[in-house]
Write a protein that holds these residues in place. Structure first.
Motif, PDB file in Angstrom:
ATOM      1  N   ASP A  39       0.829  -1.200   0.000  1.00  0.00           N
ATOM      2  CA  ASP A  39       0.000   0.000   0.000  1.00  0.00           C
ATOM      3  C   ASP A  39       0.862   1.248   0.000  1.00  0.00           C
ATOM      4  O   ASP A  39       1.856   1.319   0.714  1.00  0.00           O
ATOM      5  CB  ASP A  39      -0.897  -0.016   1.252  1.00  0.00           C
ATOM      6  CG  ASP A  39      -1.822   1.181   1.327  1.00  0.00           C
ATOM      7  OD1 ASP A  39      -2.375   1.567   0.280  1.00  0.00           O
ATOM      8  OD2 ASP A  39      -1.999   1.713   2.435  1.00  0.00           O
ATOM      9  N   HIS A  40       0.467   2.252  -0.801  1.00  0.00           N
ATOM     10  CA  HIS A  40       1.038   3.589  -0.664  1.00  0.00           C
ATOM     11  C   HIS A  40       0.374   4.188   0.567  1.00  0.00           C
ATOM     12  O   HIS A  40      -0.840   4.339   0.594  1.00  0.00           O
ATOM     13  CB  HIS A  40       0.734   4.449  -1.888  1.00  0.00           C
ATOM     14  CG  HIS A  40       1.528   4.067  -3.082  1.00  0.00           C
ATOM     15  ND1 HIS A  40       1.067   3.198  -4.036  1.00  0.00           N
ATOM     16  CD2 HIS A  40       2.770   4.435  -3.455  1.00  0.00           C
ATOM     17  CE1 HIS A  40       1.983   3.051  -4.957  1.00  0.00           C
ATOM     18  NE2 HIS A  40       3.036   3.781  -4.631  1.00  0.00           N
ATOM     19  N   PHE A  41       1.155   4.493   1.579  1.00  0.00           N
ATOM     20  CA  PHE A  41       0.587   4.960   2.837  1.00  0.00           C
ATOM     21  C   PHE A  41      -0.379   6.115   2.595  1.00  0.00           C
ATOM     22  O   PHE A  41      -1.507   6.114   3.073  1.00  0.00           O
ATOM     23  CB  PHE A  41       1.703   5.363   3.801  1.00  0.00           C
ATOM     24  CG  PHE A  41       1.307   5.223   5.228  1.00  0.00           C
ATOM     25  CD1 PHE A  41       1.562   4.054   5.909  1.00  0.00           C
ATOM     26  CD2 PHE A  41       0.646   6.243   5.875  1.00  0.00           C
ATOM     27  CE1 PHE A  41       1.173   3.905   7.229  1.00  0.00           C
ATOM     28  CE2 PHE A  41       0.254   6.108   7.191  1.00  0.00           C
ATOM     29  CZ  PHE A  41       0.517   4.931   7.869  1.00  0.00           C
ATOM     30  N   VAL A  42       0.070   7.118   1.869  1.00  0.00           N
ATOM     31  CA  VAL A  42      -0.832   8.164   1.375  1.00  0.00           C
ATOM     32  C   VAL A  42      -1.136   7.751  -0.063  1.00  0.00           C
ATOM     33  O   VAL A  42      -0.240   7.746  -0.910  1.00  0.00           O
ATOM     34  CB  VAL A  42      -0.187   9.562   1.442  1.00  0.00           C
ATOM     35  CG1 VAL A  42      -1.085  10.603   0.789  1.00  0.00           C
ATOM     36  CG2 VAL A  42       0.105   9.949   2.893  1.00  0.00           C
ATOM     37  N   PRO A  43      -2.381   7.374  -0.343  1.00  0.00           N
ATOM     38  CA  PRO A  43      -2.725   6.836  -1.665  1.00  0.00           C
ATOM     39  C   PRO A  43      -2.417   7.811  -2.799  1.00  0.00           C
ATOM     40  O   PRO A  43      -2.454   9.039  -2.617  1.00  0.00           O
ATOM     41  CB  PRO A  43      -4.235   6.588  -1.569  1.00  0.00           C
ATOM     42  CG  PRO A  43      -4.534   6.519  -0.112  1.00  0.00           C
ATOM     43  CD  PRO A  43      -3.531   7.412   0.558  1.00  0.00           C
ATOM     44  N   LEU A  44      -2.139   7.254  -3.961  1.00  0.00           N
ATOM     45  CA  LEU A  44      -1.787   8.075  -5.111  1.00  0.00           C
ATOM     46  C   LEU A  44      -2.876   9.103  -5.443  1.00  0.00           C
ATOM     47  O   LEU A  44      -2.565  10.258  -5.745  1.00  0.00           O
ATOM     48  CB  LEU A  44      -1.499   7.185  -6.329  1.00  0.00           C
ATOM     49  CG  LEU A  44      -0.288   6.266  -6.177  1.00  0.00           C
ATOM     50  CD1 LEU A  44      -0.195   5.317  -7.364  1.00  0.00           C
ATOM     51  CD2 LEU A  44       0.984   7.063  -6.017  1.00  0.00           C
ATOM     52  N   SER A  80      -7.454  -5.170   4.339  1.00  0.00           N
ATOM     53  CA  SER A  80      -7.349  -3.848   4.954  1.00  0.00           C
ATOM     54  C   SER A  80      -7.032  -2.787   3.907  1.00  0.00           C
ATOM     55  O   SER A  80      -7.545  -1.667   3.972  1.00  0.00           O
ATOM     56  CB  SER A  80      -6.312  -3.836   6.080  1.00  0.00           C
ATOM     57  OG  SER A  80      -5.008  -4.021   5.584  1.00  0.00           O
ATOM     58  N   ASN A  81      -6.209  -3.126   2.930  1.00  0.00           N
ATOM     59  CA  ASN A  81      -5.882  -2.169   1.880  1.00  0.00           C
ATOM     60  C   ASN A  81      -7.113  -1.837   1.039  1.00  0.00           C
ATOM     61  O   ASN A  81      -7.342  -0.683   0.684  1.00  0.00           O
ATOM     62  CB  ASN A  81      -4.762  -2.710   0.994  1.00  0.00           C
ATOM     63  CG  ASN A  81      -4.247  -1.671   0.034  1.00  0.00           C
ATOM     64  OD1 ASN A  81      -4.117  -0.508   0.371  1.00  0.00           O
ATOM     65  ND2 ASN A  81      -3.950  -2.095  -1.178  1.00  0.00           N
ATOM     66  N   ARG A  82      -7.921  -2.819   0.747  1.00  0.00           N
ATOM     67  CA  ARG A  82      -9.136  -2.576  -0.040  1.00  0.00           C
ATOM     68  C   ARG A  82     -10.129  -1.734   0.767  1.00  0.00           C
ATOM     69  O   ARG A  82     -10.828  -0.898   0.225  1.00  0.00           O
ATOM     70  CB  ARG A  82      -9.758  -3.885  -0.477  1.00  0.00           C
ATOM     71  CG  ARG A  82      -8.788  -4.812  -1.209  1.00  0.00           C
ATOM     72  CD  ARG A  82      -8.910  -4.867  -2.676  1.00  0.00           C
ATOM     73  NE  ARG A  82      -7.788  -5.404  -3.421  1.00  0.00           N
ATOM     74  CZ  ARG A  82      -7.089  -6.490  -3.203  1.00  0.00           C
ATOM     75  NH1 ARG A  82      -7.327  -7.251  -2.171  1.00  0.00           N
ATOM     76  NH2 ARG A  82      -6.118  -6.862  -4.003  1.00  0.00           N
ATOM     77  N   SER A  83     -10.159  -1.959   2.072  1.00  0.00           N
ATOM     78  CA  SER A  83     -11.032  -1.172   2.940  1.00  0.00           C
ATOM     79  C   SER A  83     -10.588   0.294   2.948  1.00  0.00           C
ATOM     80  O   SER A  83     -11.410   1.209   2.886  1.00  0.00           O
ATOM     81  CB  SER A  83     -11.006  -1.741   4.356  1.00  0.00           C
ATOM     82  OG  SER A  83     -11.642  -0.903   5.260  1.00  0.00           O
ATOM     83  N   LYS A  84      -9.292   0.518   3.010  1.00  0.00           N
ATOM     84  CA  LYS A  84      -8.743   1.876   3.016  1.00  0.00           C
ATOM     85  C   LYS A  84      -8.950   2.550   1.669  1.00  0.00           C
ATOM     86  O   LYS A  84      -9.335   3.718   1.619  1.00  0.00           O
ATOM     87  CB  LYS A  84      -7.249   1.823   3.344  1.00  0.00           C
ATOM     88  CG  LYS A  84      -6.576   3.173   3.267  1.00  0.00           C
ATOM     89  CD  LYS A  84      -5.088   3.031   3.465  1.00  0.00           C
ATOM     90  CE  LYS A  84      -4.388   4.339   3.204  1.00  0.00           C
ATOM     91  NZ  LYS A  84      -2.988   4.157   2.905  1.00  0.00           N
ATOM     92  N   SER A  85      -8.649   1.842   0.590  1.00  0.00           N
ATOM     93  CA  SER A  85      -8.778   2.369  -0.767  1.00  0.00           C
ATOM     94  C   SER A  85      -8.000   3.677  -0.879  1.00  0.00           C
ATOM     95  O   SER A  85      -6.818   3.727  -0.554  1.00  0.00           O
ATOM     96  CB  SER A  85     -10.243   2.522  -1.125  1.00  0.00           C
ATOM     97  OG  SER A  85     -10.398   2.929  -2.454  1.00  0.00           O
ATOM     98  N   ASP A  86      -8.665   4.743  -1.309  1.00  0.00           N
ATOM     99  CA  ASP A  86      -7.982   6.030  -1.475  1.00  0.00           C
ATOM    100  C   ASP A  86      -8.428   7.046  -0.425  1.00  0.00           C
ATOM    101  O   ASP A  86      -8.356   8.245  -0.630  1.00  0.00           O
ATOM    102  CB  ASP A  86      -8.201   6.581  -2.886  1.00  0.00           C
ATOM    103  CG  ASP A  86      -9.664   6.839  -3.210  1.00  0.00           C
ATOM    104  OD1 ASP A  86     -10.541   6.558  -2.356  1.00  0.00           O
ATOM    105  OD2 ASP A  86      -9.942   7.325  -4.317  1.00  0.00           O
ATOM    106  N   LYS A  87      -8.847   6.545   0.731  1.00  0.00           N
ATOM    107  CA  LYS A  87      -9.388   7.401   1.788  1.00  0.00           C
ATOM    108  C   LYS A  87      -8.285   8.028   2.642  1.00  0.00           C
ATOM    109  O   LYS A  87      -7.235   7.433   2.854  1.00  0.00           O
ATOM    110  CB  LYS A  87     -10.325   6.588   2.683  1.00  0.00           C
ATOM    111  CG  LYS A  87     -11.522   6.023   1.933  1.00  0.00           C
ATOM    112  CD  LYS A  87     -12.344   5.125   2.841  1.00  0.00           C
ATOM    113  CE  LYS A  87     -13.510   4.542   2.089  1.00  0.00           C
ATOM    114  NZ  LYS A  87     -13.353   3.119   1.848  1.00  0.00           N
TER     115      LYS A  87
END
Length: 144
Positions: A39-44, A80-87
């Motif tokens: 995961d990019h910690f801060v999403p792209l 967890s990454n899918r739950s976070k997505s780009d939020k």
């Protein structure tokens, strides 16, 4: 008792034959790489929305591949990454509450490293987390 990942074991051709990863977002140990995302910690998408001035393709590539700080790219469970997505933190926090302070500090450090803006909802969420994390320190080094 804390669950610790096991070292990854590789055989010829870099094929993984053992090991595990700790997913900090949900405190899960993952042994099946099919259930793991980087995961990019801060999403792209969040980065593009937070640029203070339009970035060049080279700067976007530098962010996308940044491995200097240990958490800019983080291995977590796919769920967890899918739950976070780009939020951002106003919209999503890790299910493991014990990771919230680290999550907030890493988010802020990444935003500072890359000179990224925060919107008002994100700022309020981060300030609320900061109140709950009085001993947490944000550490960052400006991106090259």
């Amino acid at each position: 008792m804390a669950r610790r990942p096991r070292p990854v074991v590789l055989k010829a051709g870099c094929k993984r034959t053992g090991g595990s990863w700790h997913s900090a977002y949900d405190n899960v140990v993952v042994t099946d790489t099919a259930r793991l995302d980087v995961d990019h910690f801060v999403p792209l998408v969040e980065v593009y929305d937070s640029e203070q001035a339009p970035w060049s393709a080279a700067r976007r590539e530098a962010y996308a591949n940044d491995q200097a700080p240990p958490d800019t790219l983080i291995a977590v469970s796919a769920a967890s990454n899918r739950s976070k997505s780009d939020k951002d933190p106003a919209e999503w926090l890790p299910s493991d509450g014990s990771y919230h302070c680290t999550y907030a500090a890493t988010w802020v450090g990444t935003k500072l490293r890359w000179d990224l803006a925060v919107d008002e909802n994100e700022r309020q969420a981060l300030l609320g987390l900061a109140e709950d994390c009085p001993t947490t320190t944000v550490v960052y080094e400006p991106a090259p």
